[in-house]
Every structure is written in C-alpha cells, then in structure tokens.
Design a protein around this motif. Structure first.
Motif, mmCIF file in Angstrom:
data_model
loop_
_atom_site.group_PDB
_atom_site.id
_atom_site.type_symbol
_atom_site.label_atom_id
_atom_site.label_comp_id
_atom_site.label_asym_id
_atom_site.label_seq_id
_atom_site.Cartn_x
_atom_site.Cartn_y
_atom_site.Cartn_z
ATOM 1 N N GLY A 1 0.806 -1.194 0.000
ATOM 2 C CA GLY A 1 0.000 0.000 0.000
ATOM 3 C C GLY A 1 0.853 1.262 0.000
ATOM 4 N N PRO A 2 0.231 2.397 -0.203
ATOM 5 C CA PRO A 2 -1.206 2.601 -0.350
ATOM 6 C C PRO A 2 -1.676 2.265 -1.765
ATOM 7 C CG PRO A 2 -0.088 4.689 -0.596
ATOM 8 C CD PRO A 2 0.984 3.688 -0.260
ATOM 9 N N TYR A 3 -2.943 1.870 -1.853
ATOM 10 C CA TYR A 3 -3.539 1.614 -3.166
ATOM 11 C C TYR A 3 -5.052 1.730 -2.987
ATOM 12 C CZ TYR A 3 -4.147 -0.337 -7.840
ATOM 13 O OH TYR A 3 -4.463 -0.505 -9.173
ATOM 14 N N ASN A 4 -5.638 2.753 -3.588
ATOM 15 C CA ASN A 4 -7.061 3.030 -3.398
ATOM 16 C C ASN A 4 -7.866 2.481 -4.568
ATOM 17 O OD1 ASN A 4 -9.618 4.127 -2.888
ATOM 18 N ND2 ASN A 4 -8.716 5.882 -1.834
ATOM 19 N N PHE A 5 -8.255 1.222 -4.450
ATOM 20 C CA PHE A 5 -8.997 0.579 -5.538
ATOM 21 C C PHE A 5 -10.402 1.153 -5.672
ATOM 22 C CE2 PHE A 5 -10.949 -3.181 -7.735
ATOM 23 C CZ PHE A 5 -10.093 -3.199 -8.816
ATOM 24 N N ASP A 6 -10.950 1.696 -4.597
ATOM 25 C CA ASP A 6 -12.285 2.288 -4.672
ATOM 26 C C ASP A 6 -12.274 3.516 -5.586
ATOM 27 O OD1 ASP A 6 -13.703 0.514 -2.823
ATOM 28 O OD2 ASP A 6 -12.363 1.366 -1.323
ATOM 29 N N ILE B 1 -4.327 18.007 -3.417
ATOM 30 C CA ILE B 1 -4.979 17.072 -4.329
ATOM 31 C C ILE B 1 -4.473 15.658 -4.084
ATOM 32 C CG2 ILE B 1 -5.272 16.426 -6.763
ATOM 33 C CD1 ILE B 1 -5.080 19.368 -7.477
ATOM 34 N N PHE B 2 -3.183 15.508 -3.871
ATOM 35 C CA PHE B 2 -2.633 14.185 -3.631
ATOM 36 C C PHE B 2 -3.087 13.617 -2.287
ATOM 37 C CE2 PHE B 2 -0.207 14.788 -7.361
ATOM 38 C CZ PHE B 2 0.266 13.546 -7.737
ATOM 39 N N GLU B 3 -3.372 14.490 -1.332
ATOM 40 C CA GLU B 3 -3.912 14.016 -0.057
ATOM 41 C C GLU B 3 -5.357 13.567 -0.232
ATOM 42 O OE1 GLU B 3 -4.749 15.654 4.497
ATOM 43 O OE2 GLU B 3 -3.576 16.857 3.080
ATOM 44 N N GLN B 4 -6.126 14.314 -1.009
ATOM 45 C CA GLN B 4 -7.537 13.980 -1.223
ATOM 46 C C GLN B 4 -7.693 12.664 -1.973
ATOM 47 O OE1 GLN B 4 -9.651 16.945 -3.452
ATOM 48 N NE2 GLN B 4 -11.619 15.874 -3.335
ATOM 49 N N HIS B 5 -6.805 12.412 -2.942
ATOM 50 C CA HIS B 5 -6.904 11.206 -3.779
ATOM 51 C C HIS B 5 -5.760 10.238 -3.482
ATOM 52 C CE1 HIS B 5 -10.060 13.150 -6.134
ATOM 53 N NE2 HIS B 5 -9.312 14.235 -6.120
ATOM 54 N N VAL C 1 -11.712 -8.972 -11.003
ATOM 55 C CA VAL C 1 -10.799 -8.467 -9.978
ATOM 56 C C VAL C 1 -11.623 -7.807 -8.881
ATOM 57 C CG1 VAL C 1 -8.850 -6.948 -9.484
ATOM 58 C CG2 VAL C 1 -9.008 -8.090 -11.709
ATOM 59 N N GLN C 2 -11.473 -8.322 -7.666
ATOM 60 C CA GLN C 2 -12.239 -7.803 -6.527
ATOM 61 C C GLN C 2 -11.305 -7.409 -5.396
ATOM 62 O OE1 GLN C 2 -14.873 -10.616 -4.632
ATOM 63 N NE2 GLN C 2 -16.135 -8.988 -3.739
ATOM 64 N N ALA C 3 -11.500 -6.208 -4.873
ATOM 65 C CA ALA C 3 -10.706 -5.750 -3.735
ATOM 66 C C ALA C 3 -11.309 -6.289 -2.446
ATOM 67 C CB ALA C 3 -10.669 -4.230 -3.698
ATOM 68 N N VAL C 4 -10.464 -6.872 -1.599
ATOM 69 C CA VAL C 4 -10.923 -7.376 -0.302
ATOM 70 C C VAL C 4 -10.068 -6.808 0.833
ATOM 71 C CG1 VAL C 4 -11.940 -9.501 -1.196
ATOM 72 C CG2 VAL C 4 -9.512 -9.461 -0.600
ATOM 73 N N GLY C 5 -9.132 -5.913 0.471
ATOM 74 C CA GLY C 5 -8.256 -5.322 1.470
ATOM 75 C C GLY C 5 -8.607 -3.874 1.740
ATOM 76 N N THR C 6 -7.640 -3.136 2.237
ATOM 77 C CA THR C 6 -7.835 -1.738 2.594
ATOM 78 C C THR C 6 -6.862 -0.864 1.815
ATOM 79 O OG1 THR C 6 -6.224 -1.854 4.402
ATOM 80 C CG2 THR C 6 -8.526 -2.411 4.920
ATOM 81 N N LEU C 7 -6.974 0.437 2.021
ATOM 82 C CA LEU C 7 -6.079 1.392 1.370
ATOM 83 C C LEU C 7 -4.619 1.085 1.697
ATOM 84 C CD1 LEU C 7 -5.422 4.146 -0.055
ATOM 85 C CD2 LEU C 7 -5.858 5.228 2.152
ATOM 86 N N ASP C 8 -4.322 0.850 2.957
ATOM 87 C CA ASP C 8 -2.940 0.624 3.376
ATOM 88 C C ASP C 8 -2.525 -0.840 3.312
ATOM 89 O OD1 ASP C 8 -2.294 3.347 4.004
ATOM 90 O OD2 ASP C 8 -3.591 3.159 5.766
ATOM 91 N N ASN C 9 -3.485 -1.736 3.231
ATOM 92 C CA ASN C 9 -3.195 -3.171 3.149
ATOM 93 C C ASN C 9 -4.006 -3.777 1.998
ATOM 94 O OD1 ASN C 9 -2.085 -5.664 3.888
ATOM 95 N ND2 ASN C 9 -3.810 -6.126 5.243
ATOM 96 N N PRO C 10 -3.640 -3.429 0.737
ATOM 97 C CA PRO C 10 -4.447 -3.836 -0.422
ATOM 98 C C PRO C 10 -4.341 -5.342 -0.699
ATOM 99 C CG PRO C 10 -2.894 -2.064 -0.955
ATOM 100 C CD PRO C 10 -2.462 -2.657 0.344
ATOM 101 N N PRO D 1 5.438 2.365 -6.966
ATOM 102 C CA PRO D 1 5.550 2.798 -5.561
ATOM 103 C C PRO D 1 4.764 4.083 -5.287
ATOM 104 C CG PRO D 1 7.533 3.419 -6.742
ATOM 105 C CD PRO D 1 6.672 2.662 -7.730
ATOM 106 N N LEU D 2 3.480 3.941 -5.012
ATOM 107 C CA LEU D 2 2.627 5.112 -4.851
ATOM 108 C C LEU D 2 3.003 5.960 -3.636
ATOM 109 C CD1 LEU D 2 -0.893 3.684 -5.764
ATOM 110 C CD2 LEU D 2 0.700 4.959 -7.203
ATOM 111 N N GLU D 3 3.537 5.345 -2.595
ATOM 112 C CA GLU D 3 3.939 6.111 -1.421
ATOM 113 C C GLU D 3 5.084 7.064 -1.763
ATOM 114 O OE1 GLU D 3 4.215 8.008 1.894
ATOM 115 O OE2 GLU D 3 2.597 6.561 1.535
ATOM 116 N N ILE D 4 6.031 6.585 -2.565
ATOM 117 C CA ILE D 4 7.153 7.431 -2.977
ATOM 118 C C ILE D 4 6.655 8.600 -3.814
ATOM 119 C CG2 ILE D 4 9.245 7.501 -4.396
ATOM 120 C CD1 ILE D 4 9.798 4.639 -3.531
ATOM 121 N N ILE D 5 5.700 8.320 -4.710
ATOM 122 C CA ILE D 5 5.138 9.376 -5.554
ATOM 123 C C ILE D 5 4.375 10.390 -4.708
ATOM 124 C CG2 ILE D 5 3.489 9.855 -7.409
ATOM 125 C CD1 ILE D 5 4.267 7.130 -8.607
ATOM 126 N N SER D 6 3.576 9.903 -3.769
ATOM 127 C CA SER D 6 2.829 10.811 -2.902
ATOM 128 C C SER D 6 3.767 11.673 -2.068
ATOM 129 C CB SER D 6 1.903 10.003 -1.982
ATOM 130 O OG SER D 6 0.894 9.361 -2.718
#
Length: 293
Positions: free
Chosen positions: A15-20, A109-113, A56-65, A93-98
């Motif tokens: 993570g992070p990975y916001n599949f929603d 914007i990066f905090e919101q999304h 493809v179905q998400a069953v995890g969370t933002l921080d634990n995808p 590596p989305l955390e590095i990008i954020s």
C-alpha cells in the motif's frame, strides 16, 4: 486454485492503493463492467488471441491492499495475471510518488486522492482508438460514441464487451462509422490506424520497449495522431510516468481552479507551475484530472 470451474488467486500488494477510487474512475466509461458495491471490475483482455475475462475484486484496505482474481479454467491465467499487474500498476511505488508531491502545490490534491494509481486501458490498440475518438469531444459524448462503436463492431463475452480487432476495423467503410455520428475525418483516422496495424507497420508489442521519443517519432507520422493523442497513449496505453499534456483542456481547467485564476493559464504559466513535478508528471496529470471530475 480451482473451484467450481474457476481459477481463483489472492494477491497482496504494498500500500497505499485506493482501488475504490480506481473503480470510481473506471465507472465513468459505460463499457467497463464495474460493481462499486462488491468493489470489483471485469477486465476483458486478449491473451495470445484468446478472449480472457478476469474478475478483480478488492478485499483489502487502502494501506493493506488485497485482491481476489477469478478467471475461467483453461484460460491463460498466468499471462493474464501479468497483464493485470501492468494494467493496475500494482508494482508502482505510490507512497514514494505521494511523498514527492507533498512538497509541491499539488499536495492537497494528492492528499484527497491518496493512493490513486494510473490505471491503463485494457488494451493498447483500443487505447489508441479511444484517444482518436475522444479528440475534440466533450467527455459524455465521447463515451457515447465509443460505446456505439464497440457495441456495433466489437463482440461480447459473458456480458463484457471487447473492442473490435484491427482486422475488423481495417475492413470498415467510412460510411459505417458516419452512421454512428463519427465525423468523416475521424472515421478515416480510425480505419487508417487499424490498417497500419494489419500491415505490420504499427506493432504494440515492440512499442513497449521503445523510448517515449522513439514512439513519438513513429506515431506522429500516422494521419490523425498528434501530440495530445501520443501523450495520452503513452500514459494510458503504456503506463509512462512522466507525461504532461499541457494542451489538454481538463488540465488547464484544473490548474485554473487550483491557482484560483480568472482565465485558463498560458503554456508558459503551466510550465512554471509544473517545475518540480518531474519525474512523475503523469501522476500530476492524473490527480489534476481527478480534482475536477
């Protein structure tokens, strides 16, 4: 693992990975089979000329995808999983990008999304066609026109639509696309690109290994393909990380909103704003689009 004729695989990523938020953006395209409630999407892919559908179905969370991937037994699931990882950019590596953008004007914007990846179109050929169809159209009609095109000339499997093959598109007549409300010129562009693929002049497999500059020089020679189309294809067809289409109206409007400008920014202002956003300009583009969608 096989169960009831299905192949099931559980995948854990970092993570992070916001599949929603991924599903939210995918749901904007009426051709995508998205189920927000079950946090899932059906992905059509051509694997060695076989039509493969992965659920493809998400069953995890933002921080634990975590994801459950389902496919029909007998399909080339190994290559399909590799392609899914590419489409959903599970290794980026989305955390590095954020963290990079926390030090810039795009921080809110990066905090919101937070954790939103740059998801690719499901197929490079369909991505390029979609870029052409969407040129100079508002987003609503662009989706409508693309849906008509796919429903008329593509094919359906298990309720999921596949774009028509290059061979199918190359054999079309301009009048057939005009009947769907294509302009004559846009119809010629779409057919012409398909012809380039059929002739072997445009090979999407080889493009993956080429630099942005090499791809630009090759694509710009094809009638109907300009800088905006190439930049969008590099981002959403090949997943290149450092593209910023300054002429894109959406990005201009997002920057106008962000900086509270009275008019759209000039190209010089855009270049000034974007200093410090490299080497992740594609993510700057994505999050700016998200800020006004």
């Amino acid at each position: 693992m096989l169960r009831d004729g299905l192949f099931l695989e559980t995948l854990q990523i970092k993570g992070p990975y916001n599949f929603d938020l991924v599903l939210d953006r995918l749901s904007m395209d009426p051709l995508n089979q998205v189920d927000i409630d079950s946090r899932s999407v059906k992905v059509p892919m051509l694997i060695e000329n076989e039509a493969v559908i992965a659920h493809v179905q998400a069953v995890g969370t933002l921080d634990n995808p975590k994801f459950i991937i389902k496919g029909t037994e007998g399909e080339n699931i190994v290559k399909a999983e590799k392609r899914l990882a590419e489409i959903f950019q599970w290794d980026v590596p989305l955390e590095i990008i954020s963290e990079h953008f926390r030090k810039t004007d795009l921080a809110p914007i990066f905090e919101q999304h937070y954790g939103t990846p740059l998801v690719l179109d499901f197929d490079p050929f369909s991505c390029l066609l979609k870029c052409i169809i969407h040129q100079q159209l508002n987003l609503s009609f662009a989706h409508t026109l693309t849906e008509r095109f796919v429903n008329t000339f593509g094919f359906e499997k298990e309720g999921v639509w596949f774009y028509p093959s290059p061979e199918t598109v190359a054999a079309l007549q301009v009048e057939e696309l005009r009947a769907l409300q294509f302009s004559g010129r846009k119809a010629e562009y779409v057919i012409g690109i398909a012809m380039e693929v059929v002739k072997g002049n445009l090979d999407f497999t080889s493009l993956r290994d080429q630099s942005n500059e090499e791809i630009y020089k090759q694509l710009i020679k094809i009638r109907g393909i300009g800088p905006w189309t190439i930049q969008n294809f590099l981002m959403f067809g090949l997943g290149r990380l450092n593209l910023f289409p300054v002429a894109d109206i959406g990005i201009q409007n997002a920057l106008k909103k962000l900086y509270k400008l009275d008019v759209k920014p000039t190209l010089e202002e855009i270049e000034s704003f974007s200093k410090g956003w490299e080497p992740y300009l594609s993510y700057a583009s994505l999050y700016l689009w998200r800020s006004i969608e």
